[in-house]
Design a protein around this motif. Structure first.
Motif, PDB file in Angstrom:
ATOM      1  N   ILE A   5       9.722  28.147   5.226  1.00  0.00           N
ATOM      2  CA  ILE A   5       9.232  28.631   4.437  1.00  0.00           C
ATOM      3  C   ILE A   5       9.731  27.681   3.232  1.00  0.00           C
ATOM      4  CG2 ILE A   5       8.329  30.635   3.096  1.00  0.00           C
ATOM      5  CD1 ILE A   5       8.068  32.178   5.419  1.00  0.00           C
ATOM      6  N   ILE A   6      11.445  28.167   2.854  1.00  0.00           N
ATOM      7  CA  ILE A   6      11.920  27.784   1.537  1.00  0.00           C
ATOM      8  C   ILE A   6      11.673  26.466   1.119  1.00  0.00           C
ATOM      9  CG2 ILE A   6      14.269  27.487   1.277  1.00  0.00           C
ATOM     10  CD1 ILE A   6      14.863  30.060   2.448  1.00  0.00           C
ATOM     11  N   ALA A   7      11.883  25.511   1.953  1.00  0.00           N
ATOM     12  CA  ALA A   7      12.129  23.968   1.907  1.00  0.00           C
ATOM     13  C   ALA A   7      10.082  23.699   1.728  1.00  0.00           C
ATOM     14  CB  ALA A   7      12.510  23.081   3.537  1.00  0.00           C
ATOM     15  N   GLY A   8      10.088  23.837   2.970  1.00  0.00           N
ATOM     16  CA  GLY A   8       8.004  23.876   2.274  1.00  0.00           C
ATOM     17  C   GLY A   8       7.940  23.702   1.366  1.00  0.00           C
ATOM     18  N   LEU A   9       8.015  25.076   0.592  1.00  0.00           N
ATOM     19  CA  LEU A   9       7.732  25.118  -0.958  1.00  0.00           C
ATOM     20  C   LEU A   9       8.465  24.396  -1.779  1.00  0.00           C
ATOM     21  CD1 LEU A   9       7.035  29.461  -0.690  1.00  0.00           C
ATOM     22  CD2 LEU A   9       5.823  27.760  -1.281  1.00  0.00           C
ATOM     23  N   ARG A  10       9.952  24.532  -1.771  1.00  0.00           N
ATOM     24  CA  ARG A  10      10.320  23.987  -2.934  1.00  0.00           C
ATOM     25  C   ARG A  10      10.494  22.537  -2.747  1.00  0.00           C
ATOM     26  NH1 ARG A  10      14.238  26.820  -5.878  1.00  0.00           N
ATOM     27  NH2 ARG A  10      15.788  24.729  -5.478  1.00  0.00           N
ATOM     28  N   HIS A  11      10.265  21.922  -1.603  1.00  0.00           N
ATOM     29  CA  HIS A  11       9.829  20.334  -1.789  1.00  0.00           C
ATOM     30  C   HIS A  11       8.930  19.505  -1.691  1.00  0.00           C
ATOM     31  CE1 HIS A  11      13.539  18.319  -0.358  1.00  0.00           C
ATOM     32  NE2 HIS A  11      14.018  19.344  -0.140  1.00  0.00           N
ATOM     33  N   THR A  12       7.936  21.130  -1.834  1.00  0.00           N
ATOM     34  CA  THR A  12       6.449  20.470  -2.795  1.00  0.00           C
ATOM     35  C   THR A  12       6.077  20.932  -3.878  1.00  0.00           C
ATOM     36  OG1 THR A  12       5.503  23.036  -1.578  1.00  0.00           O
ATOM     37  CG2 THR A  12       5.388  20.022  -0.192  1.00  0.00           C
ATOM     38  N   PHE A  17      -0.387  21.710   1.932  1.00  0.00           N
ATOM     39  CA  PHE A  17       0.785  21.402   0.543  1.00  0.00           C
ATOM     40  C   PHE A  17       1.738  20.215   0.694  1.00  0.00           C
ATOM     41  CE2 PHE A  17       1.585  26.035  -0.087  1.00  0.00           C
ATOM     42  CZ  PHE A  17       0.638  26.601  -0.566  1.00  0.00           C
ATOM     43  N   MET A  18       1.845  19.482   2.440  1.00  0.00           N
ATOM     44  CA  MET A  18       2.274  19.035   2.518  1.00  0.00           C
ATOM     45  C   MET A  18       1.185  17.457   2.370  1.00  0.00           C
ATOM     46  SD  MET A  18       5.063  19.967   4.275  1.00  0.00           S
ATOM     47  CE  MET A  18       6.487  22.012   4.604  1.00  0.00           C
ATOM     48  N   ARG A  19       0.532  17.647   2.827  1.00  0.00           N
ATOM     49  CA  ARG A  19      -0.698  16.105   2.726  1.00  0.00           C
ATOM     50  C   ARG A  19      -0.631  16.510   1.016  1.00  0.00           C
ATOM     51  NH1 ARG A  19      -5.775  17.733   6.118  1.00  0.00           N
ATOM     52  NH2 ARG A  19      -5.988  15.551   5.185  1.00  0.00           N
ATOM     53  N   MET A  58       0.963  -1.199  -0.664  1.00  0.00           N
ATOM     54  CA  MET A  58      -0.073  -0.339  -0.043  1.00  0.00           C
ATOM     55  C   MET A  58       0.605   1.593   0.167  1.00  0.00           C
ATOM     56  SD  MET A  58      -2.450   1.197   2.398  1.00  0.00           S
ATOM     57  CE  MET A  58      -3.944   2.683   2.833  1.00  0.00           C
ATOM     58  N   ARG A  59       0.320   2.438  -0.758  1.00  0.00           N
ATOM     59  CA  ARG A  59       1.447   3.149  -1.216  1.00  0.00           C
ATOM     60  C   ARG A  59       1.131   4.431   0.140  1.00  0.00           C
ATOM     61  NH1 ARG A  59       1.965   7.009  -6.402  1.00  0.00           N
ATOM     62  NH2 ARG A  59       3.451   8.328  -6.203  1.00  0.00           N
ATOM     63  N   SER A  60       2.103   4.812   0.787  1.00  0.00           N
ATOM     64  CA  SER A  60       2.526   6.364   1.688  1.00  0.00           C
ATOM     65  C   SER A  60       1.276   7.139   0.951  1.00  0.00           C
ATOM     66  CB  SER A  60       3.395   6.362   2.371  1.00  0.00           C
ATOM     67  OG  SER A  60       3.897   5.616   2.727  1.00  0.00           O
ATOM     68  N   PRO A  61       0.853   8.017   1.984  1.00  0.00           N
ATOM     69  CA  PRO A  61       0.244   8.640   2.074  1.00  0.00           C
ATOM     70  C   PRO A  61       1.324   9.935   1.990  1.00  0.00           C
ATOM     71  CG  PRO A  61      -0.614   8.925   3.844  1.00  0.00           C
ATOM     72  CD  PRO A  61       0.210   7.352   3.482  1.00  0.00           C
ATOM     73  N   PRO A  62       0.696  11.149   1.015  1.00  0.00           N
ATOM     74  CA  PRO A  62       1.996  12.205   0.786  1.00  0.00           C
ATOM     75  C   PRO A  62       2.812  12.959   1.936  1.00  0.00           C
ATOM     76  CG  PRO A  62       0.025  12.591  -0.522  1.00  0.00           C
ATOM     77  CD  PRO A  62      -0.355  11.775   0.288  1.00  0.00           C
ATOM     78  N   ILE A  63       1.742  13.370   2.491  1.00  0.00           N
ATOM     79  CA  ILE A  63       2.832  13.674   3.959  1.00  0.00           C
ATOM     80  C   ILE A  63       3.981  12.828   4.537  1.00  0.00           C
ATOM     81  CG2 ILE A  63       1.108  12.987   5.858  1.00  0.00           C
ATOM     82  CD1 ILE A  63       0.507  15.689   7.232  1.00  0.00           C
TER      83      ILE A  63
END
Length: 395
Positions: free
Chosen positions: A313-320, A382-384, A1-6
């Protein structure tokens, strides 16, 4: 089963957990509990508060950053799914015990915290070993020293030596400042170049080699002197030298109008708070009418608060898969609130904005909580959601 994006990488789960802890715990302690911890006895509540900020909020933020950045830097598979849930499960008991200040449960909480930090060390160490690289070894070494500081704090509490615990907590704070310095060395290059050229086609900014590690080196010397020679005035001069090194590093942000972009400005504020914090610590030791708490709060609330929010902010945007050029309003609001929380907390201690005293503790806690809360409101979706990392997302 594939993990959810978060659960697809560390920062997607760990950044929201760190933000939730950073928003709720201090708010309940200061605004509702008035610094009173129901089960604290031998350990001063102030030390519990400091410990939970450093080894709770900031440690989980660090786990999110390193857990995503090191696999990216080493081109290895990032931890996901059950591994992340296990790490979060190891981190949580210490936070529940720390929230109540339960002295009697400090040792079990410490075992969970140590296991969490050692597991994180093993995770990033395995990625480095897989690529036979020592390029990022400094992060692993400082993470292990951070783990040792946690063990030292718990032992000092267990033995009833609160003076030693205080020095060890300051050492842990310094270690985190060094980790911020190391991280900024990598992040600044990417962030400043994108601020100057949002297309990413050119790289007009080049860091000055002499500035990259001087601040971290001076903080290391100050930390060693404070641990082993706490009565020596050498500590004061090393603190002043560390502050000067951080202010010298502010030259990295002299890039014209692009310096006023939120992500650039927030990293600059973190650096400035760090410089002011070490100058205040040095001035305190040399007899100036500045309380030690002023310097420590400049570092803990100001410098690290801004640094952590900048990474969120920086990693949260770029990693999503999102661009820094199109930040949501929550990013700007969270950044501004974090700077405001730091200023509200420390200015009355320098007899500036004295009208805020003695309410600045509670007001700062409210603004601090709002900063993390606004970030959560804007970034949790974004994380989800599925997203593709940008190239070189963490530098």
């Amino acid at each position: 089963m594939r993990s959810p994006p978060i659960l697809s990488e560390a920062l997607r789960l760990f950044f929201p957990l760190a933000a939730l802890h950073g928003a709720v715990w201090p708010f309940l302690w200061i605004v509702i509990g008035s610094y009173v911890l129901p089960f604290a006895d031998a350990v001063p509540p102030s030390q519990w508060h400091a410990h939970e900020m450093i080894f709770g909020t900031y440690a989980m933020a660090l786990a999110g950053f390193l857990g995503s950045a090191v696999p990216e830097w080493t081109d290895t598979k990032a931890a996901s799914g059950r591994t992340l849930l296990v790490l979060a499960g190891l981190w949580l008991p210490g936070r529940l015990i720390g929230f109540a200040g339960a002295d009697a449960w400090s040792l079990p909480a410490g075992l969970f915290d140590l296991t969490f930090l050692l597991a994180l060390s093993a995770l990033i160490g395995t990625a480095m070993l897989a690529r036979r690289t020592v390029k990022h070894l400094a992060f692993l070494i400082w993470l292990l020293l951070f783990t040792a500081a946690e063990a030292a704090v718990r032992y000092a509490w267990w033995s009833g030596d609160t003076d030693r615990a205080s020095r060890c907590l300051e050492a842990a704070l310094c270690i985190f400042i060094v980790l911020f310095s190391l991280s900024a060395t990598r992040i600044n290059v990417v962030v400043l170049n994108l601020a100057l050229d949002p297309t990413g086609e050119t790289t007009p900014y080049r860091p000055h080699p002499g500035r990259q590690h001087m601040a971290g080196a001076m903080v290391t010397l100050y930390m060693a002197a404070k641990l082993f020679f706490p009565q020596s005035d050498v500590c004061a001069w090393l603190a002043l030298a560390a502050g000067a090194a951080f202010f010298d590093r502010l030259a990295e942000w002299f890039i014209g109008r692009a310096a006023f972009k939120a992500e650039v400005l927030l990293l600059g504020f973190g650096n400035a708070f760090a410089g002011a914090g070490f100058l205040a610590l040095g001035a305190t030791r040399l007899g100036f009418s500045v309380t030690p708490a002023a310097g420590l709060h400049l570092l803990s609330v100001g410098a690290l608060g801004c640094a952590v929010m900048a990474v969120f902010i920086i990693a949260g945007l770029r990693h999503t898969g999102r661009s820094l050029a199109h930040m949501p309003w929550q990013a700007h609001a969270a950044a501004g609130l974090m700077v405001m929380a730091g200023l509200i907390r420390v200015l009355p201690e320098f007899d500036v904005a004295a009208i805020l005293s003695p309410y600045h503790h509670g007001l700062s806690a409210i603004v601090w909580a709002l900063s993390f809360g606004v970030w959560l409101q804007g970034f949790l979706p974004f994380m989800r959601a599925p997203g593709t990392d940008e190239a070189g997302a963490c530098g």
